[in-house]
Design an enzyme around this catalytic site. Structure first.
Site, PDB file in Angstrom:
ATOM      1  N   PRO A 216       0.840  -1.210   0.000  1.00  0.00           N
ATOM      2  CA  PRO A 216       0.000   0.000   0.000  1.00  0.00           C
ATOM      3  C   PRO A 216       0.874   1.258   0.000  1.00  0.00           C
ATOM      4  O   PRO A 216       1.391   1.669   1.028  1.00  0.00           O
ATOM      5  CB  PRO A 216      -0.802  -0.128   1.302  1.00  0.00           C
ATOM      6  CG  PRO A 216       0.057  -0.987   2.187  1.00  0.00           C
ATOM      7  CD  PRO A 216       0.809  -1.920   1.296  1.00  0.00           C
ATOM      8  N   ASP A 388       5.740   2.588   2.272  1.00  0.00           N
ATOM      9  CA  ASP A 388       4.906   1.420   2.535  1.00  0.00           C
ATOM     10  C   ASP A 388       4.058   1.726   3.768  1.00  0.00           C
ATOM     11  O   ASP A 388       4.577   1.863   4.876  1.00  0.00           O
ATOM     12  CB  ASP A 388       5.803   0.210   2.790  1.00  0.00           C
ATOM     13  CG  ASP A 388       5.020  -1.090   2.981  1.00  0.00           C
ATOM     14  OD1 ASP A 388       3.808  -1.029   3.263  1.00  0.00           O
ATOM     15  OD2 ASP A 388       5.640  -2.158   2.879  1.00  0.00           O
ATOM     16  N   HIS A 389       2.729   1.819   3.571  1.00  0.00           N
ATOM     17  CA  HIS A 389       1.841   2.233   4.660  1.00  0.00           C
ATOM     18  C   HIS A 389       1.725   1.177   5.760  1.00  0.00           C
ATOM     19  O   HIS A 389       1.231   1.454   6.847  1.00  0.00           O
ATOM     20  CB  HIS A 389       0.448   2.566   4.111  1.00  0.00           C
ATOM     21  CG  HIS A 389      -0.189   3.749   4.774  1.00  0.00           C
ATOM     22  ND1 HIS A 389      -0.002   4.050   6.111  1.00  0.00           N
ATOM     23  CD2 HIS A 389      -1.008   4.719   4.293  1.00  0.00           C
ATOM     24  CE1 HIS A 389      -0.685   5.135   6.411  1.00  0.00           C
ATOM     25  NE2 HIS A 389      -1.296   5.568   5.320  1.00  0.00           N
ATOM     26  N   ARG A 390       2.192  -0.041   5.502  1.00  0.00           N
ATOM     27  CA  ARG A 390       2.223  -1.055   6.551  1.00  0.00           C
ATOM     28  C   ARG A 390       3.314  -0.755   7.563  1.00  0.00           C
ATOM     29  O   ARG A 390       3.233  -1.171   8.722  1.00  0.00           O
ATOM     30  CB  ARG A 390       2.451  -2.448   5.944  1.00  0.00           C
ATOM     31  CG  ARG A 390       1.370  -2.898   4.976  1.00  0.00           C
ATOM     32  CD  ARG A 390       1.777  -4.175   4.270  1.00  0.00           C
ATOM     33  NE  ARG A 390       3.017  -3.994   3.497  1.00  0.00           N
ATOM     34  CZ  ARG A 390       3.595  -4.966   2.786  1.00  0.00           C
ATOM     35  NH1 ARG A 390       3.046  -6.177   2.749  1.00  0.00           N
ATOM     36  NH2 ARG A 390       4.700  -4.733   2.111  1.00  0.00           N
ATOM     37  N   LEU A 392       5.060   2.606   7.630  1.00  0.00           N
ATOM     38  CA  LEU A 392       5.137   4.037   7.939  1.00  0.00           C
ATOM     39  C   LEU A 392       3.771   4.688   7.818  1.00  0.00           C
ATOM     40  O   LEU A 392       2.900   4.212   7.087  1.00  0.00           O
ATOM     41  CB  LEU A 392       6.098   4.732   6.963  1.00  0.00           C
ATOM     42  CG  LEU A 392       7.556   4.238   6.964  1.00  0.00           C
ATOM     43  CD1 LEU A 392       8.278   4.771   5.745  1.00  0.00           C
ATOM     44  CD2 LEU A 392       8.254   4.674   8.240  1.00  0.00           C
TER      45      LEU A 392
END
Length: 417
Positions: A216, A388-390, A392
Site C-alpha cells: 500500500p 509502505d503504509h504497513r 510508515l
C-alpha cells in the site's frame, strides 16, 4: 568435513542462476573470497566468491545449466580432510571441464532442490540454431546481431555476453526480422510493431507489478532549495578534493544521516512484523540497456562524503559493465532513484521490495521561490518519497523527508556529522 556450496541469492529478486563457467576444477585449492564460478542472473553476470577455504571436491551443477537459489552446486572439502589439491594446469582463466557427480551427497545435509528450468529465449522469438545465455540473447537483440553468426566460447559452444561484445566490435551481420516483420510472426496493426521483452524487462515487469499490487503506497513530496549544496559541490570540485562529486553523492550522504534518526524508514515488513535494520544499505537505481539494476552501497552510516562518492562511482561503473560481486545486488534497506540528469521535473517511484521506502528526485533547476517574504530565484529540486503504509504513516514519512531537506539546505552538515 564437507562444505556445501549453494546457489546464493545474488539479487533481492533472484530465483535461479545459470552457471556460465567454473573458475576452479575438482581437486584444486579454493581460498575464502576467491572467485569460484561465474553466474548469470536476470540482472547481470556475477562472480560467485567462496565463503570458505578448502579443496573443490565435486561440482553438482555443470556449466551451461541453471539452479534454483539454495541448490547445492558444488562441494568443498575442508582443509585437512586428506584430499590433495591438484596442481593448477591449463589456460589461465579457462579451467578444464569439471567432473560432475551423478547423484547428490546425502551425508552432508538435505538433498538439493531440483534445478530450475533452463533459461529460454524471449517469449515470442523462435530459438536460433545456436545455444545462447539469456543475457547474450538480450544483448544480441539490442545490438541487432544475428546469433547464428556468432562463435560461442561457452560450454558446448554456448554464446555468452563476451561473445556478443566481440561480435559487435567486429561488425557481425544484423539479425533478419522474423516472418511477418514482427517477433514470433505476429502481424501488428498498421503503424506499430511488436518487440519481444528481454528476460530483465520481464522480471522488472513481474516484480514491479507485485510491488504495486501488494504494497500500500503513499507519497510525500517536497521542494528542496539546493543553492547552498550546489555551491558546496562546486567548491569541493574546484579544490580537486572530490572531482567526481555529484548530486547523487550529496543525496546519499543526506539520506544516510536522516535514516539513522528515522529507523522506521530503514525497515521492512516481514510477516506481520517490522524488521528494523541496524545498517543503512542504500540501493542506487541505475539504468542499463533495456532495464534497471539497483547495486547496493553498504553501511553508509559509517562513510564520509568522500567515501560515498568513491564507492558509489565504482558501483555505477560495475552496473554499466553488467558485472558485479556476489553481494553487490542484495541487502538494500532503502533505495534512491535520481533522474535529474534527464531534465525531469519530478518522479514518483515504485517501492523496491523488501524496502519500506524509496526517494525519487528530479533535476536541480533555477525556479522562483519566496525567501524572507521576497521573490527570489533559487536552484531547487523536487523530491518524492514513496512509502509502505504497513511500515510508515504520513507523519513519519514527512518527518524523514523534512530532515533530508534540512540537511541539504544546510549542507555543511554533510561534512561535519
Amino acid at each position: 568435513m564437507a562444505i556445501d556450496v549453494r546457489m546464493p541469492k545474488l539479487s533481492d529478486n533472484m530465483e535461479s542462476g545459470l552457471i556460465i563457467r567454473w573458475m576452479k576444477r575438482p581437486g584444486e585449492q579454493v581460498l575464502q573470497g576467491e572467485a569460484l564460478a561465474e553466474v548469470e542472473t536476470d540482472k547481470a553476470d556475477v562472480e560467485l566468491e567462496a565463503a570458505a577455504s578448502g579443496v573443490l571436491r565435486e561440482i553438482t551443477v555443470p556449466e551451461g545449466q541453471s539452479a534454483a537459489v539454495g541448490t547445492v552446486i558444488a562441494v568443498l572439502a575442508a582443509d585437512g580432510d586428506g584430499i590433495a589439491a591438484a596442481p593448477a594446469s591449463g589456460e589461465p582463466g579457462r579451467p578444464a571441464a569439471p567432473s560432475v557427480r551423478a547423484a547428490p551427497l546425502t551425508s552432508t545435509g538435505p538433498k538439493p532442490a531440483p534445478a530450475a528450468p533452463r533459461p529460454t529465449p524471449p517469449v515470442g522469438v523462435e530459438p536460433p540454431a545456436v545455444r545462447a545465455s539469456p543475457l547474450a540473447w538480450r544483448l544480441a537483440e539490442d545490438a541487432g546481431v544475428d546469433l547464428a553468426g556468432v562463435r560461442g566460447s561457452g560450454p558446448g559452444g554456448r554464446v555468452l555476453k563476451r561473445d556478443i561484445e566481440v561480435a559487435v566490435r567486429a561488425g557481425a551481420p544484423a539479425a533478419a526480422p522474423a516472418d511477418g516483420g514482427a517477433a514470433g510472426g505476429a502481424v501488428p496493426p498498421a503503424g506499430s510493431r511488436i518487440e519481444a521483452a528481454s528476460r530483465m524487462r520481464q522480471t522488472i515487469a513481474r516484480r514491479m507489478s507485485e510491488a504495486k499490487r501488494d504494497i500500500p503506497h503513499f507519497y510525500v513530496s517536497a521542494e528542496i532549495d539546493m543553492s547552498e549544496a550546489m555551491r558546496l559541490r562546486e567548491s569541493i570540485r574546484r579544490c580537486e578534493a572530490m572531482p567526481g562529486l555529484t548530486v547523487t553523492h550529496l543525496l546519499l550522504r543526506a539520506i544516510s544521516l536522516a535514516l539513522v534518526r528515522h529507523p522506521h524508514v530503514n525497515a521492512s515488513w516481514r510477516e506481520g512484523a517490522l524488521e528494523i535494520h541496524d545498517d543503512v544499505n542504500i540501493g542506487i537505481a541505475v539504468a542499463v540497456d533495456d532495464g534497471l539494476v539497483v547495486p547496493v552501497l553498504r553501511r553508509t552510516q559509517t562513510l564520509s562524503l568522500g567515501d560515498i562518492a568513491t564507492r558509489a562511482a565504482a558501483l555505477t561503473d560495475k552496473a554499466r559493465e553488467g558485472r558485479f560481486g556476489s553481494d553487490d545486488l542484495t541487502g538494500a534497506t532503502f533505495s534512491l532513484s535520481n533522474v535529474g540528469m534527464l531534465d525531469v521535473e519530478e518522479l514518483t517511484a515504485v517501492i523496491n521490495p523488501p524496502n519500506a521506502a524509496i526517494l525519487a528526485v528530479g533535476s536541480v533547476k533555477d525556479r522562483p521561490i519566496v525567501r524572507d517574504g521576497q521573490l527570489a530565484i533559487a536552484k531547487t529540486m523536487r523530491a518524492t518519497l514513496s512509502c509502505d503504509h504497513r511500515v510508515l504513516n504520513g507523519l513519519e514519512g514527512g518527518r524523514f523527508l523534512v530532515d533530508v531537506k534540512g540537511i541539504l539546505e544546510n549542507p555543511v552538515r554533510l561534512l561535519l556529522e
